[in-house]
Design a protein around this motif. Structure first.
Motif, mmCIF file in Angstrom:
data_model
loop_
_atom_site.group_PDB
_atom_site.id
_atom_site.type_symbol
_atom_site.label_atom_id
_atom_site.label_comp_id
_atom_site.label_asym_id
_atom_site.label_seq_id
_atom_site.Cartn_x
_atom_site.Cartn_y
_atom_site.Cartn_z
ATOM 1 N N LEU A 23 -27.166 -9.646 -46.098
ATOM 2 C CA LEU A 23 -28.154 -8.772 -45.469
ATOM 3 C C LEU A 23 -27.965 -7.333 -45.942
ATOM 4 C CD1 LEU A 23 -30.490 -8.417 -43.507
ATOM 5 C CD2 LEU A 23 -28.816 -8.239 -41.652
ATOM 6 N N ALA A 24 -26.734 -6.898 -46.011
ATOM 7 C CA ALA A 24 -26.438 -5.538 -46.490
ATOM 8 C C ALA A 24 -26.908 -5.355 -47.929
ATOM 9 C CB ALA A 24 -24.946 -5.252 -46.370
ATOM 10 N N GLN A 25 -26.650 -6.334 -48.789
ATOM 11 C CA GLN A 25 -27.092 -6.249 -50.185
ATOM 12 C C GLN A 25 -28.605 -6.166 -50.265
ATOM 13 O OE1 GLN A 25 -25.366 -9.716 -52.000
ATOM 14 N NE2 GLN A 25 -23.404 -8.709 -52.377
ATOM 15 N N LYS A 26 -29.307 -6.982 -49.484
ATOM 16 C CA LYS A 26 -30.772 -6.978 -49.497
ATOM 17 C C LYS A 26 -31.330 -5.635 -49.026
ATOM 18 C CE LYS A 26 -32.057 -11.796 -49.141
ATOM 19 N NZ LYS A 26 -33.003 -11.732 -50.232
ATOM 20 N N CYS A 27 -30.585 -4.974 -48.144
ATOM 21 C CA CYS A 27 -31.061 -3.707 -47.580
ATOM 22 C C CYS A 27 -30.529 -2.487 -48.325
ATOM 23 C CB CYS A 27 -30.645 -3.613 -46.117
ATOM 24 S SG CYS A 27 -31.503 -4.788 -45.067
ATOM 25 N N GLY A 28 -29.574 -2.693 -49.214
ATOM 26 C CA GLY A 28 -29.018 -1.568 -49.957
ATOM 27 C C GLY A 28 -28.085 -0.704 -49.124
ATOM 28 N N CYS A 29 -27.356 -1.340 -48.222
ATOM 29 C CA CYS A 29 -26.395 -0.594 -47.409
ATOM 30 C C CYS A 29 -25.071 -1.348 -47.412
ATOM 31 C CB CYS A 29 -26.908 -0.405 -45.981
ATOM 32 S SG CYS A 29 -26.996 -1.925 -45.011
ATOM 33 N N GLY A 30 -24.089 -0.811 -46.729
ATOM 34 C CA GLY A 30 -22.802 -1.473 -46.644
ATOM 35 C C GLY A 30 -22.761 -2.503 -45.523
ATOM 36 N N GLN A 31 -21.882 -3.480 -45.675
ATOM 37 C CA GLN A 31 -21.716 -4.502 -44.649
ATOM 38 C C GLN A 31 -21.275 -3.865 -43.343
ATOM 39 O OE1 GLN A 31 -18.429 -5.697 -43.443
ATOM 40 N NE2 GLN A 31 -19.524 -6.962 -41.955
ATOM 41 N N SER A 32 -20.504 -2.802 -43.420
ATOM 42 C CA SER A 32 -20.040 -2.133 -42.199
ATOM 43 C C SER A 32 -21.205 -1.535 -41.410
ATOM 44 C CB SER A 32 -18.999 -1.060 -42.519
ATOM 45 O OG SER A 32 -19.553 -0.064 -43.350
ATOM 46 N N THR A 33 -22.253 -1.107 -42.106
ATOM 47 C CA THR A 33 -23.447 -0.581 -41.427
ATOM 48 C C THR A 33 -24.120 -1.686 -40.626
ATOM 49 O OG1 THR A 33 -23.784 1.048 -43.170
ATOM 50 C CG2 THR A 33 -25.694 0.539 -41.779
ATOM 51 N N ILE A 34 -24.238 -2.874 -41.236
ATOM 52 C CA ILE A 34 -24.830 -4.016 -40.543
ATOM 53 C C ILE A 34 -23.957 -4.394 -39.348
ATOM 54 C CG2 ILE A 34 -25.491 -6.448 -40.754
ATOM 55 C CD1 ILE A 34 -27.350 -4.471 -42.270
ATOM 56 N N SER A 35 -22.656 -4.414 -39.544
ATOM 57 C CA SER A 35 -21.728 -4.743 -38.464
ATOM 58 C C SER A 35 -21.843 -3.751 -37.316
ATOM 59 C CB SER A 35 -20.293 -4.766 -39.002
ATOM 60 O OG SER A 35 -19.373 -4.987 -37.962
ATOM 61 N N ASP A 36 -21.927 -2.467 -37.641
ATOM 62 C CA ASP A 36 -22.058 -1.437 -36.601
ATOM 63 C C ASP A 36 -23.344 -1.622 -35.796
ATOM 64 O OD1 ASP A 36 -19.655 -0.298 -37.373
ATOM 65 O OD2 ASP A 36 -20.582 1.383 -38.448
ATOM 66 N N ARG A 39 -22.932 -4.739 -33.506
ATOM 67 C CA ARG A 39 -22.049 -4.514 -32.359
ATOM 68 C C ARG A 39 -22.586 -3.447 -31.401
ATOM 69 N NH1 ARG A 39 -17.715 -1.968 -33.571
ATOM 70 N NH2 ARG A 39 -18.264 -1.431 -35.688
ATOM 71 N N GLY A 40 -23.599 -2.721 -31.838
ATOM 72 C CA GLY A 40 -24.124 -1.658 -31.001
ATOM 73 C C GLY A 40 -23.381 -0.346 -31.170
ATOM 74 N N ALA A 41 -22.447 -0.291 -32.145
ATOM 75 C CA ALA A 41 -21.704 0.947 -32.403
ATOM 76 C C ALA A 41 -22.633 2.016 -32.973
ATOM 77 C CB ALA A 41 -20.543 0.689 -33.364
ATOM 78 N N THR A 42 -23.633 1.567 -33.720
ATOM 79 C CA THR A 42 -24.711 2.439 -34.201
ATOM 80 C C THR A 42 -25.972 1.942 -33.517
ATOM 81 O OG1 THR A 42 -23.655 2.747 -36.347
ATOM 82 C CG2 THR A 42 -26.002 3.195 -36.236
ATOM 83 N N THR A 43 -26.712 2.846 -32.906
ATOM 84 C CA THR A 43 -27.871 2.412 -32.129
ATOM 85 C C THR A 43 -29.183 2.446 -32.896
ATOM 86 O OG1 THR A 43 -28.096 4.626 -31.216
ATOM 87 C CG2 THR A 43 -26.832 3.023 -29.921
ATOM 88 N N SER A 44 -29.215 3.165 -34.020
ATOM 89 C CA SER A 44 -30.446 3.163 -34.814
ATOM 90 C C SER A 44 -30.123 3.454 -36.275
ATOM 91 C CB SER A 44 -31.462 4.177 -34.282
ATOM 92 O OG SER A 44 -30.953 5.479 -34.375
ATOM 93 N N PRO A 45 -30.761 2.713 -37.171
ATOM 94 C CA PRO A 45 -30.550 2.930 -38.601
ATOM 95 C C PRO A 45 -31.418 4.078 -39.100
ATOM 96 C CG PRO A 45 -32.093 1.148 -38.286
ATOM 97 C CD PRO A 45 -31.636 1.588 -36.910
ATOM 98 N N ASN A 46 -31.166 4.511 -40.344
ATOM 99 C CA ASN A 46 -32.072 5.506 -40.916
ATOM 100 C C ASN A 46 -33.420 4.832 -41.180
ATOM 101 O OD1 ASN A 46 -32.209 4.364 -43.601
ATOM 102 N ND2 ASN A 46 -30.265 5.318 -44.096
ATOM 103 N N ALA A 47 -34.421 5.628 -41.467
ATOM 104 C CA ALA A 47 -35.790 5.107 -41.585
ATOM 105 C C ALA A 47 -35.918 4.034 -42.660
ATOM 106 C CB ALA A 47 -36.765 6.251 -41.861
ATOM 107 N N ASN A 48 -35.334 4.255 -43.836
ATOM 108 C CA ASN A 48 -35.455 3.280 -44.922
ATOM 109 C C ASN A 48 -34.823 1.947 -44.547
ATOM 110 O OD1 ASN A 48 -36.858 4.962 -46.665
ATOM 111 N ND2 ASN A 48 -35.009 5.742 -47.635
ATOM 112 N N LEU A 49 -33.641 1.990 -43.968
ATOM 113 C CA LEU A 49 -32.967 0.767 -43.563
ATOM 114 C C LEU A 49 -33.757 0.064 -42.462
ATOM 115 C CD1 LEU A 49 -30.696 -1.271 -43.579
ATOM 116 C CD2 LEU A 49 -29.333 0.308 -42.184
ATOM 117 N N GLY A 50 -34.253 0.816 -41.516
ATOM 118 C CA GLY A 50 -35.049 0.242 -40.438
ATOM 119 C C GLY A 50 -36.267 -0.501 -40.963
#
Length: 66
Positions: A23-36, A39-50
């Motif tokens: 999923l991270a590769q498809k979105c162009g972000c890190g796996q840790s971003t997806i994990s966050d 888990r709810g550690a990050t409540t909203s992604p940046n616009a492009n990722l969203g």
């Protein structure tokens, strides 16, 4: 938007979902971003990722009648 639920749906392996890494590769972000987000550690992604997450969700689970 409930990003945590969206990530849970996209990574639901019993429904053919992605691994967090894929999923991270498809979105162009890190796996840790997806994990966050999952888990709810990050409540909203940046616009492009969203937008990418929404597009993948609509691709994986098309709305009936749409």
């Amino acid at each position: 938007m409930n990003w945590q639920k969206l990530i849970l749906d996209l990574t639901d392996r019993s429904r053919g979902g992605y691994t967090q890494s894929t999923l991270a590769q498809k979105c162009g972000c890190g796996q840790s971003t997806i994990s966050d987000l999952r888990r709810g550690a990050t409540t909203s992604p940046n616009a492009n990722l969203g937008l990418k997450l929404i597009a993948l969700s609509e691709e994986m689970y098309p709305k009936v009648g749409a």
